[in-house]
Write a protein that holds these residues in place. Structure first.
Motif, PDB file in Angstrom:
ATOM      1  N   LEU A   1       0.841  -1.202   0.000  1.00 15.99           N
ATOM      2  CA  LEU A   1       0.000   0.000   0.000  1.00 15.99           C
ATOM      3  C   LEU A   1       0.881   1.259   0.000  1.00 15.99           C
ATOM      4  N   LEU A   2       1.956   1.220   0.788  1.00 13.26           N
ATOM      5  CA  LEU A   2       2.857   2.381   0.808  1.00 13.26           C
ATOM      6  C   LEU A   2       3.499   2.582  -0.565  1.00 13.26           C
ATOM      7  N   LYS A   3       3.783   1.467  -1.235  1.00 18.89           N
ATOM      8  CA  LYS A   3       4.343   1.578  -2.585  1.00 18.89           C
ATOM      9  C   LYS A   3       3.346   2.294  -3.495  1.00 18.89           C
ATOM     10  N   GLY A   4       2.073   1.959  -3.333  1.00  9.91           N
ATOM     11  CA  GLY A   4       1.033   2.627  -4.118  1.00  9.91           C
ATOM     12  C   GLY A   4       1.010   4.122  -3.856  1.00  9.91           C
ATOM     13  N   VAL A   5       1.150   4.502  -2.600  1.00 11.49           N
ATOM     14  CA  VAL A   5       1.162   5.922  -2.242  1.00 11.49           C
ATOM     15  C   VAL A   5       2.411   6.596  -2.832  1.00 11.49           C
ATOM     16  N   ILE A   6       3.530   5.888  -2.790  1.00 11.14           N
ATOM     17  CA  ILE A   6       4.781   6.435  -3.325  1.00 11.14           C
ATOM     18  C   ILE A   6       4.651   6.705  -4.828  1.00 11.14           C
TER      19      ILE A   6
END
Ligand code: FAD
Ligand code: AMP
Lengths: 250, 309
Positions: free
Chosen positions: A100-105
């Motif tokens: 999910l953090l990768k998606g935000v990044i």
């Protein structure tokens, strides 16, 4: 440069958490919740980079149900500029958090991503490293010093034998250790201001991530109890006990 | 079933923590290979080959692995790990840095700091600073695991005669480099494997006063540890911190001096066999876990203790 900070909602570090009697789960009824202490250090570091003129914007992200907006607001009160909540039902595993953090990044394209080294509830110590693998970014874990140097960041890390310094190409990931800084307290005016700062909410679907689970918690139990010990009168009695009763010194 | 154990080493020699991970691997009932990734690491590879119960030692000897940079080593382990059911490492700073990266590359969960193997897919691990022990079951075909070394005996360092096989794979991610290190050199036993540990807390007042612990450590062959408060105050270096977020120790004898006994400290030492606490506050929580508590001013008690040993 933009800095992204991941903050997690966890049980306050002063709470002694217990297993429920039926062993089904931990008992979190009416316990005080807080921002994970290592995430607080992460926010502080990002805000200091902004105060130093190195960072231009600090974005705080949390993954969880609506309640985690409280911890995003805390980060905003400490000086983050805006917040992002990725709404999930209950807790998700580190691998999913990292996805999910990768998606935000991918949306935000930060140059630096700061996480805590460990959540004090699950004691996983995984998410930052996993995020490194998924994004192909380098990682400076267990950081006690972070120095931006052009298109690189030098990170001093707390390792088993002492300290190690690595140079990482930006964009990079840092996870915080205890000695990185001493977080400030949020002032009342800043807490008020934080209420007006922007906070966006995404679903995992918005980020193209499917929430899966690889692990199941079968049961929980209390740790082995220690037998209550005794108080000794003086040093002589202590030495006698260690020699003749416990037999741990000769 | 097959398991790849990732060796903890300093190129020249194998670290004891590897032996605890081998025991955990044995508990999983699988054939065990060891990977030694480093540079000029023949010494460590030979030592790994002598460990009892090991089939094969894979040696990736290349400059790109010299400083255990996670970006490089994780690519190597993920490649080699593809052929194994389990990838296991002791929960050292190195493995904590590298293994989650490996897990994510393989798209599996990591199970951190297991304290027991219940079956091939079910493990126990402490959560919430050790106040709760969770039993977790993994649905992944491949398991990436770090092992709490204090929970597993060391495998025999001698008696094996594994084949040593060179691995040619060179993975240089090219995004990180080693700049330098400050490594504490000490003649004392390693904190995490010492039979006796004596730790000082905020009550020690300054770094100079840690000398009071040194004399006792000399006599007992002990390692010296510290609480977070003592490290934060700069009395002693970070690698001496014992606790939830520091080092986990479980010696035969742990002596806590001027340490109050916060849950985060207890998390790192409460599995010690015998605990002694020296504290001037008779209500300090450390006394609740101490086998022998001495209510005294440490500045009186320590010199007397050393003198009478
Ligand atoms: C996220 C997080 C992670 C943490 N991780 C760790 C960790 O890994 N390890 C850890 O240790 N802590 C950790 N802590 C900190 C922990 O909560 C405590 O603050 C810390 O352990 C206190 O250290 P202390 O006992 O030395 O200091 P204090 O709590 O200040 O206690 C000092 C003790 O010394 C005694 N004393 C003072 N003078 C004398 C004297 N002359 N003679 C005898 N006794 C004396 C006092 O009575 C007192 O009990 C963590 C905290 C957080 C929030
Ligand atoms: N649900 C979450 N939301 C935001 N950040 C998280 C979450 N879970 C983990 N993190 C980040 O990852 C760090 C390490 O967590 P862990 O790998 O669970 O020990 C935390 O300190 C946070 O910075």
């Amino acid at each position: 440069m933009k800095v992204l900070v991941a903050v997690k909602r966890v049980v306050d570090y002063n709470v002694k958490v217990r297993a429920k009697a039926d062993g089904s789960d931990v008992d979190l009824n009416n316990v005080k919740m807080a921002i994970n202490p290592f995430c607080e250090i992460a926010v502080e570091e990002a805000v200091r980079l902004k105060e130093a003129g190195t960072a231009t914007e600090v974005v705080a992200v949390s993954i969880g149900d609506k309640a985690c907006q409280e911890q995003i607001r805390t980060a905003l009160a400490l000086g983050a500029d805006r917040g992002i909540q990725v709404e999930t039902e209950g807790a998700v595993e580190p691998l999913v958090v990292a996805k999910l953090l990768k998606g935000v990044i991918e949306k935000e394209e930060p140059q630096l991503v700061i996480l805590g080294k460990q959540s004090i509830d699950g004691d996983n110590n995984q998410t930052g490293q996993m995020l490194g693998a998924l994004t192909g970014m380098p990682q400076g874990t267990f950081a006690s010093e972070v120095v931006i140097d052009g298109d690189k960041v030098n990170v001093t890390r707390e390792v088993d034998g002492g300290l190690q310094t690595v140079a990482l190409t930006l964009p990079a990931i840092v996870t915080t250790d205890l000695r990185l800084n001493e977080p400030r307290y949020a002032s009342l005016p800043n807490i008020m201001k934080a209420k007006k700062k922007p906070l966006d909410v995404f679903t995992p679907g918005d980020l193209g991530v499917e929430v899966t689970s690889h692990l199941t918690q079968v049961s929980v139990e209390p740790p082995a109890e220690r037998q209550a010990g005794i108080k000794v009168e003086d040093v002589d009695q202590l030495i006698d006990k260690l020699k003749n009763e416990a037999k741990v010194i000769s | 079933m097959s398991t790849l154990v990732i060796a903890e080493h300093d190129n020249g020699s194998l670290k004891g923590a590897t032996l605890n991970a081998v025991t955990a691997a044995q508990a999983m009932g699988a054939d065990i290979d060891i990977l030694v990734a480093g540079a000029g690491c023949d010494g460590a590879a030979q030592a790994a080959a002598a460990v009892a119960g090991v089939n094969k030692v894979l040696v990736a000897d290349n400059a790109v692995y010299e400083h255990q940079l996670a970006e490089n080593v994780s690519l190597l382990v993920a490649e080699l790990g593809a052929g194994y059911d389990n990838i296991i490492a002791p929960a050292t700073a190195n493995a904590k840095n590298t293994m989650p990266r490996v897990a994510a590359l393989l798209d599996v969960a990591q199970i951190s700091e297991i304290t027991s193997v219940e079956s091939a897919d079910t493990f126990k691990r402490p959560i919430y600073a050790g106040n709760v022990i969770a039993t977790v079951k993994s649905a992944d075909a491949k398991k990436v695991i770090t092992v709490r070394t204090t929970a597993f005996d060391a495998a025999a360092a001698e008696g094996g005669s594994a084949a040593v096989e060179a691995v040619d794979a060179v993975h240089d991610a090219g995004i990180s480099s080693f700049v330098g290190e400050e490594v504490a050199v000490s003649d004392r036993p390693e904190l995490t494997s010492a039979a006796v540990v004596i730790s000082g807390g905020r009550g020690m007042q300054n770094g100079e006063n840690f000398k009071l612990l040194e004399g006792i450590a000399d006599k007992l062959g002990a390692a010296i540890g510290a609480s977070r408060a003592a490290v934060d105050a700069g009395f002693v270096p970070n690698d001496m911190q014992v606790g939830q977020t520091g080092k986990i120790v479980a010696p035969d004898l742990y002596i806590a001096v001027g340490i109050s006994g916060a849950i985060q400290h207890l998390a790192g030492m409460k599995d010690s066999k015998v605990i002694v606490a020296i504290n001037k506050d008779e209500d300090a929580p450390i006394f609740q876990v101490a086998d022998y508590g001495l209510v005294a001013d440490l500045f009186d008690a320590l010199p007397e203790f050393e003198g009478k040993l």
